[in-house]
Scaffold this active site. Structure first.
Site, mmCIF file in Angstrom:
data_model
loop_
_atom_site.group_PDB
_atom_site.id
_atom_site.type_symbol
_atom_site.label_atom_id
_atom_site.label_comp_id
_atom_site.label_asym_id
_atom_site.label_seq_id
_atom_site.Cartn_x
_atom_site.Cartn_y
_atom_site.Cartn_z
ATOM 1 N N HIS A 62 -110.836 -55.447 28.458
ATOM 2 C CA HIS A 62 -111.066 -55.646 27.030
ATOM 3 C C HIS A 62 -110.920 -54.311 26.315
ATOM 4 O O HIS A 62 -110.722 -53.271 26.969
ATOM 5 C CB HIS A 62 -112.441 -56.274 26.770
ATOM 6 C CG HIS A 62 -113.610 -55.402 27.117
ATOM 7 N ND1 HIS A 62 -113.906 -55.020 28.412
ATOM 8 C CD2 HIS A 62 -114.594 -54.850 26.344
ATOM 9 C CE1 HIS A 62 -115.008 -54.281 28.410
ATOM 10 N NE2 HIS A 62 -115.434 -54.156 27.170
ATOM 11 N N HIS A 64 -112.917 -52.358 24.348
ATOM 12 C CA HIS A 64 -113.919 -51.334 24.069
ATOM 13 C C HIS A 64 -113.472 -50.050 24.738
ATOM 14 O O HIS A 64 -112.964 -50.052 25.871
ATOM 15 C CB HIS A 64 -115.295 -51.778 24.569
ATOM 16 C CG HIS A 64 -115.987 -52.709 23.618
ATOM 17 N ND1 HIS A 64 -116.940 -53.614 24.016
ATOM 18 C CD2 HIS A 64 -115.851 -52.866 22.263
ATOM 19 C CE1 HIS A 64 -117.363 -54.296 22.955
ATOM 20 N NE2 HIS A 64 -116.721 -53.862 21.894
ATOM 21 N N ASP A 66 -114.614 -47.525 26.313
ATOM 22 C CA ASP A 66 -114.996 -47.037 27.645
ATOM 23 C C ASP A 66 -114.231 -47.742 28.748
ATOM 24 O O ASP A 66 -114.390 -47.397 29.919
ATOM 25 C CB ASP A 66 -116.507 -47.180 27.855
ATOM 26 C CG ASP A 66 -117.025 -48.583 27.641
ATOM 27 O OD1 ASP A 66 -116.547 -49.262 26.727
ATOM 28 O OD2 ASP A 66 -117.938 -49.003 28.386
ATOM 29 N N HIS A 67 -113.358 -48.683 28.375
ATOM 30 C CA HIS A 67 -112.555 -49.381 29.380
ATOM 31 C C HIS A 67 -111.059 -49.084 29.266
ATOM 32 O O HIS A 67 -110.292 -49.521 30.117
ATOM 33 C CB HIS A 67 -112.800 -50.887 29.296
ATOM 34 C CG HIS A 67 -114.190 -51.274 29.710
ATOM 35 N ND1 HIS A 67 -114.497 -51.770 30.956
ATOM 36 C CD2 HIS A 67 -115.371 -51.171 29.047
ATOM 37 C CE1 HIS A 67 -115.799 -51.991 31.034
ATOM 38 N NE2 HIS A 67 -116.350 -51.619 29.894
ATOM 39 N N HIS A 142 -118.507 -61.593 25.993
ATOM 40 C CA HIS A 142 -118.837 -60.272 25.471
ATOM 41 C C HIS A 142 -118.698 -60.287 23.949
ATOM 42 O O HIS A 142 -118.332 -61.306 23.350
ATOM 43 C CB HIS A 142 -117.929 -59.228 26.120
ATOM 44 C CG HIS A 142 -118.405 -57.818 25.962
ATOM 45 N ND1 HIS A 142 -119.716 -57.446 26.064
ATOM 46 C CD2 HIS A 142 -117.711 -56.668 25.704
ATOM 47 C CE1 HIS A 142 -119.839 -56.153 25.885
ATOM 48 N NE2 HIS A 142 -118.630 -55.649 25.652
ATOM 49 N N ASP A 212 -117.690 -56.415 31.248
ATOM 50 C CA ASP A 212 -118.830 -56.589 30.344
ATOM 51 C C ASP A 212 -119.040 -58.054 29.967
ATOM 52 O O ASP A 212 -118.110 -58.718 29.488
ATOM 53 C CB ASP A 212 -118.593 -55.777 29.071
ATOM 54 C CG ASP A 212 -118.474 -54.290 29.356
ATOM 55 O OD1 ASP A 212 -118.346 -53.917 30.535
ATOM 56 O OD2 ASP A 212 -118.517 -53.506 28.389
ATOM 57 N N HIS A 270 -121.441 -50.030 35.700
ATOM 58 C CA HIS A 270 -121.494 -50.011 34.234
ATOM 59 C C HIS A 270 -122.910 -49.680 33.766
ATOM 60 O O HIS A 270 -123.481 -50.338 32.895
ATOM 61 C CB HIS A 270 -121.026 -51.357 33.669
ATOM 62 C CG HIS A 270 -120.627 -51.286 32.223
ATOM 63 N ND1 HIS A 270 -121.479 -51.657 31.200
ATOM 64 C CD2 HIS A 270 -119.476 -50.893 31.628
ATOM 65 C CE1 HIS A 270 -120.865 -51.509 30.048
ATOM 66 N NE2 HIS A 270 -119.641 -51.043 30.271
#
Length: 303
Positions: A62, A64, A66-67, A142, A212, A270
């Site tokens: 996805h 976000h 941090d990914h 999410h 997530d 995570h």
């Protein structure tokens, strides 16, 4: 056949000392699959002795940061280092636009092909298949569209009893048929029963990656009976309200998922930056599912 995953990043949202944003490297028969690509992923590859150019497939769960914030740097470095073979990226459709904009304003023309495959974030789908494994998505719950990934090995051909075949002077041209499980009638009148000359190959293994998500029964069927389940476990259960607010899972809930779905082993990761020690998260998960391990960066886990 080698089937293992190395943790490159295990932190949520922001990096902290000794923990980087999410990234994992799956090795299936010496083919490498990158799962998510948080900030600093290429440095983690260098740190742990992996050559980035061996990666041909990247899966982004996805959008976000941090990914995927490490992706533009990784792709740019591969360009500067002379890569010419294609890179296949499986990700939400908007990532293609994000990459194009980055390359446009840096006036970068990537010298190798990027084959972009948009994932469907509202329905499960098979997105990739080769001789070694298949990859399916499943829908997670999410704050923004998000998918998990299921990596399932292909069943290998049967194993030949070479010494027996050689001792009975069976011509090698029959070996491929025996490996496929065929019984043979030879021109000299001999009958070769496959079961007498081969053994079954190893059972295919399954790795599921739950990025997530809220605890949600909607994805449980897709991850049933996996050999290793990776599941996010951002918070301790005492912070369930915060987990629900941010659409994340607690360590206790991750363990419940593993138990319900019949996983053999659970990896949790995570982790929120609020936790300096991860032992409490591990302890909490093990109250429900004993065979739980922390996803520790630099560690390679056999599946």
């Amino acid at each position: 056949m080698k089937f293992e995953v190395t943790i490159l990043g295990s932190s949520s949202a922001t990096p902290v000392y000794n923990r980087n944003p999410t990234a994992q490297l799956l090795n299936c028969n010496e083919k490498f699959y990158l799962i998510d690509c948080g900030e600093g992923t290429q440095q983690q590859l260098i740190r742990y002795g992996f050559k980035a150019n061996k990666i041909d497939y990247i899966f982004i769960s996805h959008l976000h940061g941090d990914h995927y914030f490490g992706l533009i740097g990784l792709l740019s470095s591969l360009h500067l280092n002379g890569r010419i073979k294609p890179m296949y990226i499986f990700a939400p459709a908007a990532l293609e636009e994000i990459l194009a904009l980055q390359f446009k304003h840096s006036e970068t023309v990537i010298r190798y092909p990027i084959e972009f495959v948009a994932t469907q974030t509202d329905t499960p789908a098979r997105i990739f298949e080769n001789a070694d494994l298949s990859v399916d998505t499943f829908v997670l719950n999410h704050r923004i569209p998000c998918t998990g990934f299921s990596f399932v090995q292909k069943k290998r051909l049967r194993k030949l009893m070479i010494e027996k075949l050689e001792s009975e002077e069976i011509p090698v041209e029959y070996y491929p048929l025996l490996k496929r499980g065929v019984d043979l009638d030879l021109p000299d009148g001999r009958v070769l029963l496959n079961a007498d000359y081969t053994t079954d190959s190893e059972r295919p293994r399954k790795y599921c990656y739950c990025s997530d998500t809220l605890f949600d029964e909607g994805y449980l069927e897709s991850i049933k009976n996996c050999d290793t389940l990776y599941h996010e476990a951002t918070f301790l259960h005492e912070m369930l309200d915060r987990a629900n607010q941010t659409h994340h899972t607690t360590a206790l809930q991750a363990a419940e998922v593993a138990k319900i779905t019949g996983a053999v082993k659970l990896l949790i990761g995570h982790f929120s930056s609020r936790y300096k020690s991860l032992q409490p998260l591990l302890d909490e998960a093990r109250t429900v599912f004993e065979d739980t391990e922390l996803a520790i960066e630099g560690i390679t886990y056999p599946i």
